[in-house]
Write an enzyme that holds these catalytic residues in place. Structure first.
Site, short mmCIF file in Angstrom:
data_model
loop_
_atom_site.label_atom_id
_atom_site.label_comp_id
_atom_site.label_asym_id
_atom_site.label_seq_id
_atom_site.Cartn_x
_atom_site.Cartn_y
_atom_site.Cartn_z
N LYS A 1 27.77 -16.19 35.51
CA LYS A 1 26.42 -16.13 34.79
C LYS A 1 25.41 -15.40 35.89
O LYS A 1 25.47 -15.96 36.88
CB LYS A 1 25.93 -17.70 34.48
CG LYS A 1 24.78 -17.53 33.82
CD LYS A 1 24.17 -18.73 33.08
CE LYS A 1 22.62 -18.78 33.01
NZ LYS A 1 22.36 -20.07 32.55
N ASP B 1 15.45 -17.32 35.57
CA ASP B 1 15.57 -17.92 33.87
C ASP B 1 14.20 -18.60 33.84
O ASP B 1 14.09 -19.70 34.34
CB ASP B 1 16.51 -19.11 34.09
CG ASP B 1 16.91 -19.44 32.61
OD1 ASP B 1 15.87 -18.97 31.80
OD2 ASP B 1 17.61 -20.39 32.27
N LYS C 1 10.14 -22.50 30.18
CA LYS C 1 10.32 -23.59 31.02
C LYS C 1 9.08 -24.23 31.57
O LYS C 1 8.01 -23.51 31.73
CB LYS C 1 11.25 -23.41 32.10
CG LYS C 1 12.82 -23.10 31.75
CD LYS C 1 13.85 -23.17 32.97
CE LYS C 1 15.10 -22.80 32.70
NZ LYS C 1 15.64 -23.94 32.05
N ASP D 1 20.03 -19.33 39.09
CA ASP D 1 20.54 -18.96 37.99
C ASP D 1 21.70 -17.81 38.13
O ASP D 1 22.36 -17.54 36.91
CB ASP D 1 19.72 -18.82 36.45
CG ASP D 1 20.18 -19.64 35.27
OD1 ASP D 1 21.29 -20.36 35.61
OD2 ASP D 1 19.77 -19.38 34.33
N ASP E 1 15.75 -20.20 25.97
CA ASP E 1 16.29 -20.95 27.24
C ASP E 1 17.73 -21.11 27.29
O ASP E 1 18.39 -21.28 28.15
CB ASP E 1 15.29 -21.96 27.42
CG ASP E 1 15.48 -22.50 28.92
OD1 ASP E 1 15.94 -21.77 29.83
OD2 ASP E 1 15.28 -23.47 29.06
N GLU F 1 20.17 -19.16 27.52
CA GLU F 1 20.36 -17.75 27.38
C GLU F 1 21.81 -17.23 27.95
O GLU F 1 22.49 -16.51 27.67
CB GLU F 1 19.14 -16.77 28.16
CG GLU F 1 19.30 -17.01 29.50
CD GLU F 1 19.32 -18.37 30.11
OE1 GLU F 1 18.80 -19.39 29.56
OE2 GLU F 1 19.70 -18.56 31.42
N ARG G 1 24.68 -18.75 27.55
CA ARG G 1 25.87 -18.62 26.73
C ARG G 1 25.88 -17.40 25.93
O ARG G 1 26.92 -16.90 25.40
CB ARG G 1 25.88 -19.81 25.79
CG ARG G 1 24.81 -19.86 24.82
CD ARG G 1 24.43 -21.48 24.23
NE ARG G 1 24.03 -22.17 25.13
CZ ARG G 1 23.70 -23.65 25.01
NH1 ARG G 1 24.24 -23.95 23.97
NH2 ARG G 1 23.23 -24.04 25.95
N1 BES Z 1 19.70 -22.15 33.72
C1 BES Z 1 19.44 -23.21 32.91
C2 BES Z 1 20.66 -24.40 33.03
C3 BES Z 1 20.00 -25.15 34.58
C4 BES Z 1 19.35 -26.19 34.36
C5 BES Z 1 20.69 -24.77 35.63
C6 BES Z 1 18.99 -26.77 35.75
C7 BES Z 1 20.48 -25.53 36.80
C8 BES Z 1 19.83 -26.50 36.82
C9 BES Z 1 20.21 -22.80 31.35
O1 BES Z 1 19.91 -21.63 31.00
C10 BES Z 1 19.28 -23.66 30.48
O2 BES Z 1 18.12 -23.57 30.44
N2 BES Z 1 19.76 -24.49 29.44
C11 BES Z 1 18.96 -25.37 28.57
C12 BES Z 1 19.80 -25.57 27.29
C13 BES Z 1 18.98 -25.87 26.36
C14 BES Z 1 17.66 -25.03 26.02
C15 BES Z 1 19.77 -26.02 25.02
C16 BES Z 1 18.95 -26.80 29.33
O3 BES Z 1 20.02 -27.32 30.05
O4 BES Z 1 18.01 -27.50 29.30
ZN ZN Z 2 19.88 -20.26 32.53
ZN ZN Z 3 17.86 -21.19 30.52
#
Ligand code: BES
Ligand code: ZN
Ligand code: ZN
Length: 499
Positions: free
Chosen positions: A267, A272, A279, A290, A349, A351, A353
């Protein structure tokens, strides 16, 4: 830091700090093997400092000419009866290195405990020691003052082994250096601010790896127009809010008569923000991390020319930023991914996937690999499930998952098998498209993210590592200071060399 294998008796080691590991019950006899005179000093330490030889305890002894080395660092915790794994060995060595650093040595020597040589092959044992020395000495000082940058480092590490084990010890040094260099390379990439590690910077980094690889690595970078032609609209959708152009990076390593073809995907969200589903400031603070999956892939290609596994390896990175702007993709928008599936984007967020979906599809169509492994800081939910030190592991082939678990264990990295629960698939069904990028309800988010990816892997053997937790260390430990950890490099390199 240079490593040397020494067959000689550690009594004759002439270094600033000699590190000797001892068992709780054998403190005196271990020291006695070096010099009878030092036993009295060890006894003093036992009485006055309460040193008992347990793991985590250290005792510094001034040798006063009784042996050639200036100081003796006695470290506890190598009980023969206790099962040791790679992680514990690395941890014990790293703790000892940290302690020795207080004495600012130029040269150190390490006597390898015989119990470790019984438990591991000599090569592995030395690999762990080399890695631990490097990780305990790692710091990211690019933006620090000169004084900090020029802090005295250990220059020479002499590793004392029984005479019959020298040749495999040398192999262990080479393997340890290749893995440690790759891991520290990943740490540096993750620690750099996102204003540096843009998609084009990652592409240039890949191209530089190719240039220094003696033609062993070939790199292609696809530009926005090429990405459009491939219909990677999920990837483009994520990138469209940013002023930074997306880059699709392909790295290839092909030895003669490869045993199989493995695609590794990382990834590569270089920052992000969450996009329009922005966020909060606290959650955004560390989001330069990220691209840790992408950095892991680059780290692996850093090591491939040295380790030369007998397997074809393709690295794929869809690199872009996830930014909010007037051009950004909006919740409710629908994109048609490269595979032809339509995706309703309800949360910008989620993103990772989306970029991974198109990359997995590219891997399937263009590379026709035997297997695909993706590495991604994919979900906060995985951290809720497994904490900050353990990666989640999913996949559609039992055999592949088993070997990956074994490789993780050998590398001293923790992964935990998670279910690809079929009947949770209904949670990512969309009313208006084939699939949606977030789930209904709030539980099991790491699993539904993995299920989303599995929809694009189809029947190809595929494994997914969610490294959201272990990719970044938020406190200091002897093996990893605050920042990028390089998690996954050891695991995947061990996997590739095992094939
Ligand atoms: N990059 C984040 C996941 C992440 C969170 C990595 C904390 C490292 C530390 C990912 O893109 C994300 O924001 N995921 C969301 C998904 C949700 C919106 C379904 C999440 O985990 O909150
Ligand atoms: Zn991310
Ligand atoms: Zn994200």
């Amino acid at each position: 830091m240079k490593f040397h294998i020494k067959p000689t008796d550690p009594k004759n080691a002439s270094v600033d700090v000699l590190i000797l590991f001892c068992e709780e019950k054998n403190i005196r006899s271990s020291v006695g093997l070096l010099s009878k005179e030092l036993i009295t000093q060890a006894e003093e330490g036992i009485q006055k400092e309460g040193f008992s030889g347990k793991q985590g305890e250290c005792l510094i002894i001034s040798t006063r000419g009784n042996i050639q080395s200036y100081k003796l660092l006695l470290c506890g915790g190598v009980e023969e009866r206790e099962e040791k794994d790679a992680y514990t060995v690395k941890r014990i060595v790293a703790d000892a290195i940290k302690k020795s650093q207080e004495m600012h040595p130029f040269s150190i020597a390490i006597v390898v405990p015989s119990s470790w040589l019984l438990k591991f092959s000599t090569k592995l044992c030395i690999e762990y020691i080399v890695e631990a020395c490097r990780y305990a000495s790692y710091s990211f000082t690019a933006y620090k003052n000169e004084e900090e940058k020029q802090k005295r480092q250990i220059e020479h590490v002499y590793i004392h082994l029984p005479a019959g084990k020298i040749a495999s010890g040398e192999e262990g040094i080479n393997q340890g250096i290749s893995i440690a260099d790759a891991t520290c390379f990943v740490r540096d990439l993750v620690n750099e601010p996102s204003s540096v590690t843009t998609p084009s910077f990652l592409a240039e980094t890949a191209e530089n790896l190719s240039k220094t690889s003696k033609k062993m690595i070939h790199v292609d970078v696809l530009e926005k127009e090429d990405i459009k032609k491939l219909n990677m609209n999920a990837f483009l959708g994520v990138s469209q809010g940013s002023d930074e152009l997306p880059k699709f990076i392909r790295l290839a390593y092909k030895p003669s008569r490869p045993k199989k073809k493995v695609v590794l995907i990382g990834k590569g969200i270089t920052f992000d923000t969450g996009g329009l589903s922005l966020k909060s400031p606290e959650h955004m603070e560390t989001m330069k991390l990220d691209m840790a999956g992408a950095a892991t892939i680059l780290g692996i290609f850093h090591a491939l020319p040295y380790l030369q596994p007998r397997v074809e390896v393709i690295g794929l990175i869809a690199a872009c930023e996830n930014m909010p702007s007037g051009k950004a993709i909006k919740p409710g928008d629908i994109v048609k991914a490269m595979s032809g599936k339509t995706i309703e984007i309800l949360n910008t967020d989620a993103e990772g996937r989306l970029t991974l979906a198109d990359t997995i599809c590219y891997a399937n169509i263009k590379e026709k690999p035997d297997e695909i492994i993706d590495v991604a800081t994919l979900t906060g939910a995985c951290m809720v499930a497994l904490g900050q030190d353990i990666a989640g592991l999913w996949g559609n082939r039992e055999e592949l998952l088993r070997v990956l678990e074994k490789s993780a264990f050998l590398a001293g990295e923790q992964v935990w098998r998670m279910p690809l629960e079929e009947h949770y698939k209904k949670l990512i069904k969309s009313h208006v498209a084939d699939i949606k990028n977030i789930q209904t309800g709030k539980y099991g988010g790491a699993i539904t993210a993995a299920l989303f990816l599995s929809e694009f892997a189809n029947s190809t053997a595929w494994a997914h590592l969610d490294i959201a937790g272990p990719a970044f260390e938020e406190k200091d430990s002897s093996l990893t200071p605050y920042g990028g950890t390089g998690f996954g490099v050891g695991l995947l390199l061990h996997y590739l060399i095992s094939l």
